[in-house]
Enzyme design. Structure first.
Site, PDB file in Angstrom:
ATOM      1  N   GLY A 130      21.487  10.694  53.247  1.00 13.64           N
ATOM      2  CA  GLY A 130      22.677  10.906  52.428  1.00 13.64           C
ATOM      3  C   GLY A 130      23.902  11.126  53.304  1.00 13.64           C
ATOM      4  O   GLY A 130      24.957  10.498  53.105  1.00 13.64           O
ATOM      5  N   LEU A 183      10.551  23.173  57.642  1.00 11.36           N
ATOM      6  CA  LEU A 183       9.469  22.266  57.250  1.00 11.36           C
ATOM      7  C   LEU A 183       9.679  21.681  55.863  1.00 11.36           C
ATOM      8  O   LEU A 183       9.077  20.661  55.520  1.00 11.36           O
ATOM      9  CB  LEU A 183       8.122  23.006  57.272  1.00 11.36           C
ATOM     10  CG  LEU A 183       7.583  23.377  58.647  1.00 11.36           C
ATOM     11  CD1 LEU A 183       6.314  24.204  58.506  1.00 11.36           C
ATOM     12  CD2 LEU A 183       7.285  22.115  59.460  1.00 11.36           C
ATOM     13  N   SER A 184      10.503  22.328  55.044  1.00 11.06           N
ATOM     14  CA  SER A 184      10.742  21.860  53.674  1.00 11.06           C
ATOM     15  C   SER A 184       9.433  21.497  52.949  1.00 11.06           C
ATOM     16  O   SER A 184       9.352  20.440  52.306  1.00 11.06           O
ATOM     17  CB  SER A 184      11.717  20.685  53.667  1.00 11.06           C
ATOM     18  OG  SER A 184      12.955  21.068  54.231  1.00 11.06           O
ATOM     19  N   SER A 232       9.802  14.764  48.199  1.00  7.33           N
ATOM     20  CA  SER A 232       9.113  16.053  48.066  1.00  7.33           C
ATOM     21  C   SER A 232       9.028  16.476  46.607  1.00  7.33           C
ATOM     22  O   SER A 232       9.764  15.954  45.757  1.00  7.33           O
ATOM     23  CB  SER A 232       9.863  17.125  48.861  1.00  7.33           C
ATOM     24  OG  SER A 232      11.047  17.502  48.181  1.00  7.33           O
ATOM     25  N   ASP A 271      15.046  12.837  57.480  1.00  5.94           N
ATOM     26  CA  ASP A 271      16.148  13.541  56.808  1.00  5.94           C
ATOM     27  C   ASP A 271      17.503  13.035  57.304  1.00  5.94           C
ATOM     28  O   ASP A 271      17.652  12.670  58.472  1.00  5.94           O
ATOM     29  CB  ASP A 271      16.010  15.052  57.071  1.00  5.94           C
ATOM     30  CG  ASP A 271      16.824  15.870  56.073  1.00  5.94           C
ATOM     31  OD1 ASP A 271      17.227  15.319  55.032  1.00  5.94           O
ATOM     32  OD2 ASP A 271      17.050  17.055  56.350  1.00  5.94           O
ATOM     33  N   GLY A 272      18.474  13.047  56.399  1.00  4.88           N
ATOM     34  CA  GLY A 272      19.848  12.720  56.785  1.00  4.88           C
ATOM     35  C   GLY A 272      20.374  11.400  56.244  1.00  4.88           C
ATOM     36  O   GLY A 272      21.481  10.980  56.614  1.00  4.88           O
ATOM     37  N   ARG A 288      17.182  16.696  42.343  1.00  2.00           N
ATOM     38  CA  ARG A 288      18.407  15.927  42.646  1.00  2.00           C
ATOM     39  C   ARG A 288      18.915  15.231  41.377  1.00  2.00           C
ATOM     40  O   ARG A 288      18.168  15.104  40.400  1.00  2.00           O
ATOM     41  CB  ARG A 288      18.096  14.884  43.721  1.00  2.00           C
ATOM     42  CG  ARG A 288      17.765  15.553  45.033  1.00  2.00           C
ATOM     43  CD  ARG A 288      17.658  14.560  46.146  1.00  2.00           C
ATOM     44  NE  ARG A 288      17.346  15.264  47.379  1.00  2.00           N
ATOM     45  CZ  ARG A 288      17.514  14.765  48.578  1.00  2.00           C
ATOM     46  NH1 ARG A 288      17.969  13.543  48.732  1.00  2.00           N
ATOM     47  NH2 ARG A 288      17.208  15.472  49.643  1.00  2.00           N
ATOM     48  N   HIS A 337      19.703   5.616  51.913  1.00  2.17           N
ATOM     49  CA  HIS A 337      18.261   5.516  51.642  1.00  2.17           C
ATOM     50  C   HIS A 337      17.736   4.118  51.980  1.00  2.17           C
ATOM     51  O   HIS A 337      16.655   3.972  52.538  1.00  2.17           O
ATOM     52  CB  HIS A 337      17.964   5.847  50.176  1.00  2.17           C
ATOM     53  CG  HIS A 337      18.244   7.282  49.822  1.00  2.17           C
ATOM     54  ND1 HIS A 337      17.793   8.329  50.599  1.00  2.17           N
ATOM     55  CD2 HIS A 337      18.916   7.850  48.786  1.00  2.17           C
ATOM     56  CE1 HIS A 337      18.192   9.476  50.052  1.00  2.17           C
ATOM     57  NE2 HIS A 337      18.872   9.215  48.966  1.00  2.17           N
ATOM     58  N   ASN A 380      12.351  17.342  45.458  1.00  5.94           N
ATOM     59  CA  ASN A 380      13.410  16.327  45.356  1.00  5.94           C
ATOM     60  C   ASN A 380      13.708  15.902  43.910  1.00  5.94           C
ATOM     61  O   ASN A 380      14.737  15.277  43.641  1.00  5.94           O
ATOM     62  CB  ASN A 380      13.086  15.093  46.215  1.00  5.94           C
ATOM     63  CG  ASN A 380      13.248  15.321  47.705  1.00  5.94           C
ATOM     64  OD1 ASN A 380      12.534  14.751  48.517  1.00  5.94           O
ATOM     65  ND2 ASN A 380      14.202  16.163  48.095  1.00  5.94           N
ATOM     66  N   TRP A 381      12.847  16.283  42.954  1.00  6.91           N
ATOM     67  CA  TRP A 381      13.124  15.990  41.534  1.00  6.91           C
ATOM     68  C   TRP A 381      14.372  16.728  41.059  1.00  6.91           C
ATOM     69  O   TRP A 381      14.947  16.365  40.033  1.00  6.91           O
ATOM     70  CB  TRP A 381      11.953  16.427  40.646  1.00  6.91           C
ATOM     71  CG  TRP A 381      10.670  15.698  40.873  1.00  6.91           C
ATOM     72  CD1 TRP A 381       9.570  16.168  41.526  1.00  6.91           C
ATOM     73  CD2 TRP A 381      10.317  14.370  40.429  1.00  6.91           C
ATOM     74  NE1 TRP A 381       8.566  15.219  41.533  1.00  6.91           N
ATOM     75  CE2 TRP A 381       9.001  14.113  40.867  1.00  6.91           C
ATOM     76  CE3 TRP A 381      10.998  13.376  39.718  1.00  6.91           C
ATOM     77  CZ2 TRP A 381       8.345  12.915  40.611  1.00  6.91           C
ATOM     78  CZ3 TRP A 381      10.333  12.177  39.462  1.00  6.91           C
ATOM     79  CH2 TRP A 381       9.035  11.946  39.901  1.00  6.91           C
TER      80      TRP A 381
HETATM   81  C1  IPE Z   1      12.821  16.905  53.085  1.00  6.00           C
HETATM   82  O1  IPE Z   1      14.186  16.672  53.094  1.00  6.00           O
HETATM   83  C2  IPE Z   1      12.127  15.940  52.178  1.00  6.00           C
HETATM   84  C3  IPE Z   1      12.090  14.553  52.631  1.00  6.00           C
HETATM   85  C4  IPE Z   1      12.536  14.113  53.758  1.00  6.00           C
HETATM   86  C5  IPE Z   1      11.460  13.646  51.725  1.00  6.00           C
HETATM   87  P1  IPE Z   1      15.174  17.443  52.106  1.00  6.00           P
HETATM   88  O2  IPE Z   1      16.530  16.935  52.393  1.00  6.00           O
HETATM   89  O3  IPE Z   1      14.690  17.334  50.715  1.00  6.00           O
HETATM   90  O4  IPE Z   1      14.992  18.953  52.575  1.00  6.00           O
HETATM   91  P2  IPE Z   1      15.982  20.200  52.462  1.00  6.00           P
HETATM   92  O5  IPE Z   1      16.466  20.248  51.054  1.00  6.00           O
HETATM   93  O6  IPE Z   1      17.096  19.965  53.424  1.00  6.00           O
HETATM   94  O7  IPE Z   1      15.144  21.356  52.853  1.00  6.00           O
HETATM   95  C1  IPE Z   2      16.136  12.175  53.290  1.00 11.29           C
HETATM   96  O1  IPE Z   2      17.517  12.094  53.304  1.00 11.29           O
HETATM   97  C2  IPE Z   2      15.506  11.323  52.209  1.00 11.29           C
HETATM   98  C3  IPE Z   2      14.978  12.093  51.069  1.00 11.29           C
HETATM   99  C4  IPE Z   2      14.875  13.381  50.981  1.00 11.29           C
HETATM  100  C5  IPE Z   2      14.502  11.306  49.952  1.00 11.29           C
HETATM  101  P1  IPE Z   2      18.390  13.017  52.364  1.00 11.29           P
HETATM  102  O2  IPE Z   2      18.571  12.340  51.057  1.00 11.29           O
HETATM  103  O3  IPE Z   2      17.817  14.376  52.282  1.00 11.29           O
HETATM  104  O4  IPE Z   2      19.762  13.047  53.143  1.00 11.29           O
HETATM  105  P2  IPE Z   2      20.697  14.297  53.384  1.00 11.29           P
HETATM  106  O5  IPE Z   2      19.835  15.371  53.975  1.00 11.29           O
HETATM  107  O6  IPE Z   2      21.246  14.682  52.057  1.00 11.29           O
HETATM  108  O7  IPE Z   2      21.734  13.822  54.331  1.00 11.29           O
HETATM  109 MG    MG Z   3      18.044  16.078  53.330  1.00 13.34          MG
END
Ligand code: IPE
Ligand code: IPE
Ligand code: MG
Length: 252
Positions: free
Chosen positions: A33, A205-206, A75, A30-31, A81, A47, A78-79
């Site tokens: 973005g 845990l998302s 996940s 995560d992180g 987004r 990414h 994530n759709w």
């Molecule tokens: C969890 O991260 C999913 C992946 C790392 C693929 P998210 O960024 O989607 O989770 P939330 O929205 O912060 O819970």
């Molecule tokens: C994790 O990074 C990758 C995916 C969920 C695909 P994010 O895209 O969630 O990055 P942040 O949490 O927005 O910084």
């Molecule tokens: Mg994230």
């Protein structure tokens, strides 16, 4: 970098005990973005950088003798987004598979994908099938990628599959136990993660591996995923080795 330094990096750090390494490490990457936004860059750059981090972590696990690595890549949530980001992630995935498969075959990596794969773009589905069959007989590290994965969805599909067996008379309700449920999950045949790492400081845990992490040790790093390097992983393993895993029993 000199060869000596490279060799030293491959060796398990001296303050880690080989006999107490986790067999299976899972990561919520995560992180990405935020990493890009902080640099004034589009999220897609984060990414892309995140893929590099994952490649390095896979290599590190292999070097240090960890047998299985599972990474949460996309996940079921994530759709939601923006379409542009979802499409970028799907294309990035295809590109990475195309570029990295040969090397993973050579390096003896066994690739597995978990999630509702039938909802992914058709090209990607066939590349995924190809990657799994090309590495099926490999004996090295098991590398599992959770793509269009949701822990609740996984449990729902397991319930459906089990109910169908009961309905067809192939299984008695009384025989449904934890082992039967585990056998119907996408992760069937893989041991549960011993250590679950989440980056970017989020403490949730998302929807990742809800069943399998029942007794995983949790490690939250504040570092954003693209910056999660060997030194960070070393810290996570060191923390893991200090834990007393009681599994509901008494102190060992
Ligand atoms: C969890 O991260 C999913 C992946 C790392 C693929 P998210 O960024 O989607 O989770 P939330 O929205 O912060 O819970
Ligand atoms: C994790 O990074 C990758 C995916 C969920 C695909 P994010 O895209 O969630 O990055 P942040 O949490 O927005 O910084
Ligand atoms: Mg994230």
């Amino acid at each position: 970098m000199t060869t000596t330094k490279q060799t030293a990096l491959k060796e398990l750090p001296s303050d880690l005990r080989r006999d107490r390494l986790p067999q299976h490490v899972a990561v919520i990457m995560d992180g990405n973005g935020r990493w890009a936004t902080r640099r004034g860059l589009p999220r897609s750059v984060g990414h892309r950088q995140g893929v590099e981090t994952l490649k390095q972590l896979l290599r590190c696990c292999d070097d240090w003798g960890i047998q299985a690595l599972t990474a949460y890549a996309f996940s079921t949530e994530n759709w939601t987004r923006p379409l542009e980001e979802v499409e970028f992630l799907m294309t990035l995935f295809e590109r990475v598979l195309r570029q990295e498969l040969d090397e993973m075959v050579r390096e003896d990596v066994r690739i597995r994908f978990v999630g509702r794969l039938t909802d992914l773009p058709k090209n990607l589905q066939s590349m995924i099938e190809n990657a799994m069959s090309a590495t099926r007989h490999n004996q090295g590290i098991q590398f599992t990628i959770a793509k269009n994965y949701g822990g609740r969805q996984e449990l729902v599909q397991a319930c459906q599959a089990i109910a169908q067996k009961v309905q067809q008379g192939d299984l008695n309700t009384a025989d449904i136990d934890e082992a039967v449920v585990a056998e119907h999950l996408y992760t069937a045949g893989t041991c549960d993660p011993d250590l679950l790492i989440r980056t970017s400081g989020e403490m949730r845990l998302s929807n990742f591996l809800l069943w399998q992490t029942a007794y995983a040790e949790l490690y939250i790093a504040d570092t954003l995923w693209p910056d999660f390097d060997r030194a960070e992983f070393h810290r996570a393993l060191f923390s893991y080795q200090q834990r007393d895993r009681r599994f509901g029993g008494l102190k060992r």
